[in-house]
Design an enzyme around this catalytic site. Structure first.
Site, PDB file in Angstrom:
ATOM      1  N   LYS A 183       0.858  -1.200   0.000  1.00  0.00           N
ATOM      2  CA  LYS A 183       0.000   0.000   0.000  1.00  0.00           C
ATOM      3  C   LYS A 183       0.890   1.245   0.000  1.00  0.00           C
ATOM      4  CE  LYS A 183      -1.553   2.628   3.193  1.00  0.00           C
ATOM      5  NZ  LYS A 183      -1.411   3.950   2.490  1.00  0.00           N
ATOM      6  N   GLY A 235       6.570   4.201   8.915  1.00  0.00           N
ATOM      7  CA  GLY A 235       5.918   5.500   9.000  1.00  0.00           C
ATOM      8  C   GLY A 235       6.052   6.096  10.388  1.00  0.00           C
ATOM      9  N   SER A 236       5.069   6.885  10.775  1.00  0.00           N
ATOM     10  CA  SER A 236       5.130   7.612  12.046  1.00  0.00           C
ATOM     11  C   SER A 236       4.634   6.750  13.205  1.00  0.00           C
ATOM     12  CB  SER A 236       4.269   8.873  11.967  1.00  0.00           C
ATOM     13  OG  SER A 236       2.885   8.533  11.955  1.00  0.00           O
ATOM     14  N   GLU A 257       8.968  -0.037  11.346  1.00  0.00           N
ATOM     15  CA  GLU A 257      10.133   0.817  11.141  1.00  0.00           C
ATOM     16  C   GLU A 257       9.616   2.239  11.211  1.00  0.00           C
ATOM     17  OE1 GLU A 257      12.560   3.262  10.295  1.00  0.00           O
ATOM     18  OE2 GLU A 257      12.261   2.797   8.170  1.00  0.00           O
ATOM     19  N   CYS A 291      14.041   9.371   8.176  1.00  0.00           N
ATOM     20  CA  CYS A 291      13.952   8.898   9.550  1.00  0.00           C
ATOM     21  C   CYS A 291      15.319   8.759  10.208  1.00  0.00           C
ATOM     22  CB  CYS A 291      13.195   7.565   9.608  1.00  0.00           C
ATOM     23  SG  CYS A 291      13.904   6.273   8.562  1.00  0.00           S
ATOM     24  N   GLU A 391      10.307  14.590  16.199  1.00  0.00           N
ATOM     25  CA  GLU A 391      10.751  14.546  14.813  1.00  0.00           C
ATOM     26  C   GLU A 391      10.140  15.700  14.028  1.00  0.00           C
ATOM     27  OE1 GLU A 391      11.662  10.840  11.885  1.00  0.00           O
ATOM     28  OE2 GLU A 391       9.648  10.910  12.744  1.00  0.00           O
TER      29      GLU A 391
END
Length: 487
Positions: A183, A235-236, A257, A291, A391
């Site tokens: 996705k 992602g977050s 991750e 990241c 972040e």
């Protein structure tokens, strides 16, 4: 100055790839994808909902038994063939990478070759996935364990590096005998869709690699589908919590991750001129939208002022602007929402006591319609301030001061993240000592040359769990089966 228009004629079919079908209906509506440098709409991308995701999972489940049973030499050949096609399609994939999210051509041009290498490396594991013979007690018996694929793996990739993410996650999952549903996000759908097309061209059977762009509705349907045997999310942390909550319904295992707030520790014995490109990479690479970027620059007292001054001079020499200008190193951020968030964090940082050395504003003039934030350097950042703990995901570098090795390690570890760290020193003993004490998954000493495909990559704490790369990446997508035989 007029910004160069992206070559939209290179866009792939934007409909989801489900097996070998390209359904044009979209149960979750259409998304207007915008080119980050100009804000112009590039195309209307169908967003998958539950019907499309259910169909993709069904296609992957139907294809999985024969893919897993395929002779490993044939599975390897097909993945190698896909790697060859990715490499041959490098020019188009480079353009799609820029259209996806505004990454400058100078930066994204290395992505196709790295992605091809990820598929080649993992293809080499197809006949190297080994089991173990287990000592048994009591009695005469043979006990052995074999590694088996999970089955259907749902892979949710990020918008900041979608092509490489397909290689880092999709390649080991496929090599291990799984089928996948990838996705890609609505913000960057094109590179992944092209990988799906190339997979079919390589001869990989329909249903083995499905690519279905979606937003939150389709993503939720995918992770709740009981036909999914494992989920891997990049992602977050905020979205990861939503994924984990949805996966609880089916108890589906999830690999994560996630983000980082990586420290780049500069000791007083560092050769500043030599180390400066690495020090500044956190603000430059992917316009700060990475990241692993070293976005916290921790500098020892004795050289603190010298480094701050050098950083301010350095950033004025880094070209920012049109992604299609071959000299551009820093491009736009992904969208207007990101611009507003980043600028808000800079304002808050100054309220918390940080000093703006450069940047701090949105670019206007020729860049007013795009999503450009001037590369920003903040000095005297308190280690407990919001910007030092969270972040930014934008071109913002926070410079912090430390006195000695113990304080440097304390500040570096004092966040909820644990993805990466960097060390600059000419003292090899110190480098090893500090690396051993950092609570992170990856450490780079005196430089950065990317992530080797054979090395483990992943984070600690809120930066996720599990590892991609090397044998660890293969293990992420297999599980052991123990077999006991009475003799």
């Amino acid at each position: 100055m007029t910004l160069i228009s992206p070559p939209l004629e290179l866009l792939p079919n934007t409909s989801p790839l489900i097996g070998d079908r390209r359904p044009t209906d979209s149960s979750a509506g259409m998304h207007k994808h915008r080119y980050a440098a100009t804000g112009q709409v590039t195309s209307q991308v169908p967003m998958a909902g539950k019907p499309e995701m259910d169909a993709a999972v069904a296609a992957a489940r139907a294809a999985q038994p024969s893919w897993a049973a395929m002779p490993v030499t044939e599975r390897r050949r097909l993945l190698m063939r896909l790697a060859d096609l990715i490499e041959a399609d490098a020019d188009r994939l480079t353009n799609l990478g820029t259209i996806d999210n505004g990454t400058p051509q100078q930066i994204v041009q290395s992505a196709p070759s790295l992605t091809a290498e990820l598929f080649r490396y993992n293809a080499g594991w197809t006949d190297r996935i080994e089991g173990s013979v287990i000592p048994t007690w009591p009695g005469d018996a043979l006990d052995y364990a074999v590694e088996k694929p999970f089955g259907v793996v749902a892979i949710i990739i990020p918008w900041n590096g979608p092509l490489i993410a397909c290689g880092m996650t999709g390649a080991p999952a496929l090599a291990a005998g799984n089928t996948v549903v990838i996705k890609p996000p609505e913000l960057a759908p094109y590179s992944a869709l092209r990988i799906g097309e190339l997979a079919l061209e390589a001869g990989i059977p329909p249903g083995v690699l499905n690519v279905v762009p979606a937003g939150p509705v389709g993503g939720d349907a995918l992770v709740r589908n009981p036909g999914v045997d494992k989920i891997h999310f990049t992602g977050s942390g905020a979205t990861a919590r939503i994924v984990l909550s949805a996966a609880l319904e089916t108890l589906t295992p999830v690999g994560l991750e996630l983000g980082g707030k990586s420290a780049n520790i500069v000791f007083e014995d560092t050769d500043i001129s030599t180390a400066l490109p690495t020090m500044m990479s956190g603000i430059i690479a992917l316009s700060g939208q990475g990241c692993i970027n070293g976005t916290r620059l921790l500098v020892q007292d004795r050289i603190y002022d010298e480094v701050v001054e050098a950083a301010g001079r350095f950033i004025t020499q880094v070209p920012i602007g049109d992604p299609y200008d071959g000299s551009t190193a820093i491009g736009p951020v992904v969208n207007d929402t990101a611009c507003q968030r980043i600028l808000g964090m800079i304002t808050r940082a100054t309220e918390d006591g940080a000093r703006v050395i450069s940047g701090g504003e949105r670019l206007n003039g020729d860049y007013a319609d795009g999503y450009f934030v001037a590369p920003t350097i903040l000095a005297d950042v308190p280690s407990d301030s919001y910007i030092a703990q969270n972040e930014v995901f934008g071109p913002v570098l926070s410079i912090l001061r430390f006195s000695d090795e113990t304080e440097a390690v304390k500040i570096a570890n004092d966040t909820e993240f644990g993805l990466a760290a960097y060390i600059q020193t000419n003292d090899l003993k110190r480098a090893h000592r500090v690396a051993d004490r950092l609570d992170v998954g990856n450490v780079w000493i005196n430089g950065f040359n990317g992530i080797p495909v054979s090395a483990p990559f992943g984070g600690n704490k809120h930066s996720g769990h599990g590892r991609l790369g090397g044998k660890w990446g293969i293990r992420e997508f297999t599980r052991p089966r123990n077999i006991w035989v009475s003799l």
